[in-house]
Design a protein around this motif. Structure first.
Motif, PDB file in Angstrom:
ATOM      1  N   ALA A 176       0.774  -1.159   0.112  1.00 43.12           N
ATOM      2  CA  ALA A 176       0.014  -0.031   0.087  1.00 43.12           C
ATOM      3  C   ALA A 176       1.015   1.369   0.063  1.00 43.12           C
ATOM      4  O   ALA A 176       0.352   2.350  -0.564  1.00 43.12           O
ATOM      5  N   CYS A 178       3.474   1.845  -1.684  1.00 41.87           N
ATOM      6  CA  CYS A 178       4.156   1.808  -3.178  1.00 41.87           C
ATOM      7  C   CYS A 178       2.953   1.909  -4.045  1.00 41.87           C
ATOM      8  O   CYS A 178       2.283   0.952  -4.332  1.00 41.87           O
ATOM      9  N   LYS A 179       3.023   3.148  -4.937  1.00 43.37           N
ATOM     10  CA  LYS A 179       1.902   3.145  -5.888  1.00 43.37           C
ATOM     11  C   LYS A 179       2.152   2.689  -7.293  1.00 43.37           C
ATOM     12  O   LYS A 179       1.465   2.747  -8.215  1.00 43.37           O
ATOM     13  N   ASP A 180       3.654   2.253  -7.509  1.00 46.79           N
ATOM     14  CA  ASP A 180       4.263   1.891  -8.750  1.00 46.79           C
ATOM     15  C   ASP A 180       3.606   0.498  -9.207  1.00 46.79           C
ATOM     16  O   ASP A 180       3.372  -0.160  -8.355  1.00 46.79           O
TER      17      ASP A 180
END
Length: 201
Positions: A176, A178-180
């Motif tokens: 959660a 890390c949006k990559d």
């Protein structure tokens, strides 16, 4: 090891030979296959199948995808089935994953379960969050604190359903942050496939 009770496995009604939708999985090694064949997944909403000869040797992500696509041409891939590529970041650069990401975006039935650095990180998350495990060496070191005899094989009774759910939660909480699209170091998307099997979503 204690004998598993019936509540440790998934249940489904068995009134007939009803077709179950299938997760077709391209798995890099025997470890991943062993894990997905565990007793805890029996009766899952979706079945797991592995096309033959997907990973005869080490290949980059693009080559893995091409071989998977070729193998799937001879399989009965139905409209409600899903295709999953389980792959490790290892030493591959982000550009190596471009074709995989395009493939995943091309069809809602296509999914990726990428681990950074490797799938064993998700095994470790059955025991703890795996904080600081950003290299293959560190993953191995910490995993063997909990599982001293780990030898790349996973027995059919190694993890219970509750332990799998705990691993899914651990992985999801770390992811959660890390949006990559590709998980950051010390993160894995293997929990997405496990959750799909045990929860049907």
């Amino acid at each position: 090891m204690a004998r598993r009770t019936r509540k440790d496995t998934l249940k489904r009604k068995t009134g007939g030979r009803e077709y179950r939708n299938v997760c077709w999985v391209s798995a890099e090694g025997q470890t991943e296959k062993d894990y997905l064949r565990m007793d805890a997944f029996k009766g899952a909403p979706m079945a797991v199948k592995f096309p033959k000869d997907i990973h005869p040797d080490r290949r980059n992500p693009a080559a893995v995808l091409k071989r998977f696509q070729k193998a799937m041409r001879t399989e009965d891939f139905r409209k409600n089935d899903e295709a999953w590529v389980v792959v490790d970041v290892d030493t591959w650069g982000e550009e190596e994953f471009a074709e995989l990401l395009t493939w995943a975006d091309s069809d809602p039935r296509h999914h990726l379960a990428i681990s950074n650095p490797k799938f064993e990180l998700f095994l470790l998350m059955h025991f703890d969050r795996g904080n600081g495990c950003t290299t293959p060496q560190k993953v191995d070191e910490v995993l063997k604190r909990y599982w001293q005899r780990y030898d790349k094989r996973v027995s059919v009774t190694r993890f219970s359903l509750d332990e799998i759910k705990a691993a899914v939660e651990n992985a999801a909480k770390k992811r959660a942050s890390c949006k990559d699209v590709i998980p950051g170091p010390g993160m894995t998307d293997a929990h997405l496939l496990a959750a799909r099997l045990i929860e049907g979503r």
